[in-house]
Design an enzyme around this catalytic site. Structure first.
Site, PDB file in Angstrom:
ATOM      1  N   ASN A   9      81.519  32.534  49.584  1.00 30.62           N
ATOM      2  CA  ASN A   9      82.974  32.473  49.752  1.00 30.62           C
ATOM      3  C   ASN A   9      83.539  33.800  49.252  1.00 30.62           C
ATOM      4  OD1 ASN A   9      85.681  31.967  49.749  1.00 30.62           O
ATOM      5  ND2 ASN A   9      85.630  30.389  48.159  1.00 30.62           N
ATOM      6  N   LYS A  11      86.505  34.919  49.380  1.00 38.31           N
ATOM      7  CA  LYS A  11      87.896  34.850  48.880  1.00 38.31           C
ATOM      8  C   LYS A  11      88.703  36.022  49.444  1.00 38.31           C
ATOM      9  CE  LYS A  11      86.091  32.281  44.982  1.00 38.31           C
ATOM     10  NZ  LYS A  11      86.177  31.889  43.583  1.00 38.31           N
ATOM     11  N   HIS A  97      89.256  24.063  48.240  1.00 37.49           N
ATOM     12  CA  HIS A  97      88.820  24.935  47.139  1.00 37.49           C
ATOM     13  C   HIS A  97      89.827  24.847  45.989  1.00 37.49           C
ATOM     14  CE1 HIS A  97      87.718  28.425  44.812  1.00 37.49           C
ATOM     15  NE2 HIS A  97      86.535  28.331  45.385  1.00 37.49           N
ATOM     16  N   GLU A  99      91.108  26.987  44.173  1.00 35.13           N
ATOM     17  CA  GLU A  99      92.198  27.970  44.215  1.00 35.13           C
ATOM     18  C   GLU A  99      93.273  27.542  45.207  1.00 35.13           C
ATOM     19  OE1 GLU A  99      89.541  31.217  44.915  1.00 35.13           O
ATOM     20  OE2 GLU A  99      88.724  30.865  42.918  1.00 35.13           O
ATOM     21  N   GLU A 169      82.369  22.053  42.519  1.00 31.05           N
ATOM     22  CA  GLU A 169      82.687  23.301  41.816  1.00 31.05           C
ATOM     23  C   GLU A 169      83.557  22.980  40.596  1.00 31.05           C
ATOM     24  OE1 GLU A 169      82.366  26.916  44.634  1.00 31.05           O
ATOM     25  OE2 GLU A 169      84.379  26.123  44.842  1.00 31.05           O
ATOM     26  N   GLY A 175      84.298  31.703  38.461  1.00 30.49           N
ATOM     27  CA  GLY A 175      84.716  33.057  38.105  1.00 30.49           C
ATOM     28  C   GLY A 175      84.786  33.314  36.613  1.00 30.49           C
ATOM     29  N   SER A 215      79.952  30.403  39.187  1.00 31.48           N
ATOM     30  CA  SER A 215      79.174  31.426  38.485  1.00 31.48           C
ATOM     31  C   SER A 215      77.671  31.371  38.771  1.00 31.48           C
ATOM     32  CB  SER A 215      79.437  31.372  36.972  1.00 31.48           C
ATOM     33  OG  SER A 215      80.804  31.620  36.715  1.00 31.48           O
TER      34      SER A 215
HETATM   35  P1  13P Z   1      82.151  32.325  41.415  1.00 31.28           P
HETATM   36  O1  13P Z   1      80.744  32.274  41.955  1.00 31.28           O
HETATM   37  O2  13P Z   1      82.732  33.696  41.420  1.00 31.28           O
HETATM   38  O3  13P Z   1      82.258  31.615  40.098  1.00 31.28           O
HETATM   39  O4  13P Z   1      83.064  31.474  42.451  1.00 31.28           O
HETATM   40  C1  13P Z   1      82.653  30.235  42.854  1.00 31.28           C
HETATM   41  C2  13P Z   1      83.532  29.783  43.943  1.00 31.28           C
HETATM   42  O5  13P Z   1      84.709  29.550  43.740  1.00 31.28           O
HETATM   43  C3  13P Z   1      82.963  29.664  45.290  1.00 31.28           C
HETATM   44  O6  13P Z   1      83.830  29.001  46.150  1.00 31.28           O
END
Ligand code: 13P
Length: 252
Positions: A9, A11, A97, A99, A169, A175, A215
């Site tokens: 992803n 983003k 997601h 976010e 997640e 992140g 992560s």
């Molecule tokens: P990270 O791998 O940067 O923690 O992000 C995970 C994520 O949100 C994938 O959709």
């Protein structure tokens, strides 16, 4: 048999040139990997999707979208429909997601509409969910996850589930550099698989791929993927470098 999946992803990262370079790098480094029963997905930003679809032709990489709107078309400035995605060759979309939920206010009800719209348009869904840190600290994480699934995706019929990939997640691991331990991931994935069995049947439970996200890096991927109910990963930061992403694919 359920599929193993590694999905990147991206983003809001990578302009047109960077998208081209990253896809080139991934294609090159996975060319010789034995990817039996394993899918490799990347989710660039909307403006780069059409070109990305062309660039992955004749490779093992699939391009997916990060989001879509629930309506067919109309006065929804800035939004993208399922039909628009389909028309450029995209048939998989990430929905829910964290976010999208926390930064853009997508509610469980809106996500339920998006899930319905995606299935009605023959799209495959990567449905994301996961608890916040306070939920885990208060030992509510199982209940929170159960409600997220019940409120936005368990309205689907059993037959729809061949078009669904789940992605657990935990928000506290996204992140942050802090990963759920392989045991924590396995515990939650087994809980989800059992929910699928109770809500639907054994077939749905056994055939649905459940990815872990939060992560995941080359250093921890193998241990996480070794757990029996973890069928792959949804990767953020580490999907932005072809060497890291490839190392994670190799770990599956
Ligand atoms: P990270 O791998 O940067 O923690 O992000 C995970 C994520 O949100 C994938 O959709």
């Amino acid at each position: 048999m359920r599929q193993k999946i590694v999905a990147g992803n991206w983003k809001m990262n990578n302009n047109a040139k960077e998208t081209k370079q990253l896809i080139k790098g991934i294609k090159k480094s996975i060319k010789k990997l034995p990817l039996e029963n394993t899918r490799v997905l990347v989710a660039p930003t909307f403006v780069n999707l059409a070109k990305a679809v062309k660039r992955v032709k004749k490779s093992n990489v699939e391009v997916v979208a990060q989001n879509m709107h629930q309506s067919k078309n109309g006065a929804f400035t800035g939004e993208i429909s399922a039909d628009m995605l389909q028309s450029i060759g995209i048939s998989t979309v990430i929905l829910g997601h964290s976010e999208r939920r926390s930064v853009f206010g997508e509610t469980a009800a809106v996500l339920q509409e998006k899930v319905t719209a995606a299935i009605q348009n023959n799209m495959e869904i990567i449905f994301c969910f996961g608890e916040m840190l306070e939920d885990r600290k208060s030992n509510n994480h199982f209940k929170v996850v159960e409600n997220q699934l019940k409120n936005s995706i368990f309205h689907l019929e059993a037959r729809d589930w061949e078009h669904v990939i789940l992605a657990y997640e935990p928000v506290w691991a996204i992140g942050t550099g802090e990963t759920a331990s392989p045991e924590q991931a396995q515990e939650m994935h087994a809980f989800i698989r059992n929910l699928l069995k109770e809500t639907y049947n054994n077939e749905v439970s056994e055939n649905t791929s459940i990815l872990y996200g939060g992560s995941v890096k080359p250093a921890n991927a193998k241990e996480i993927f070794s757990k029996p109910d973890v069928d792959g990963g949804l990767i953020g930061g580490a999907a932005l470098k072809s060497e890291d992403f490839t190392a994670i694919i190799k770990a599956i």
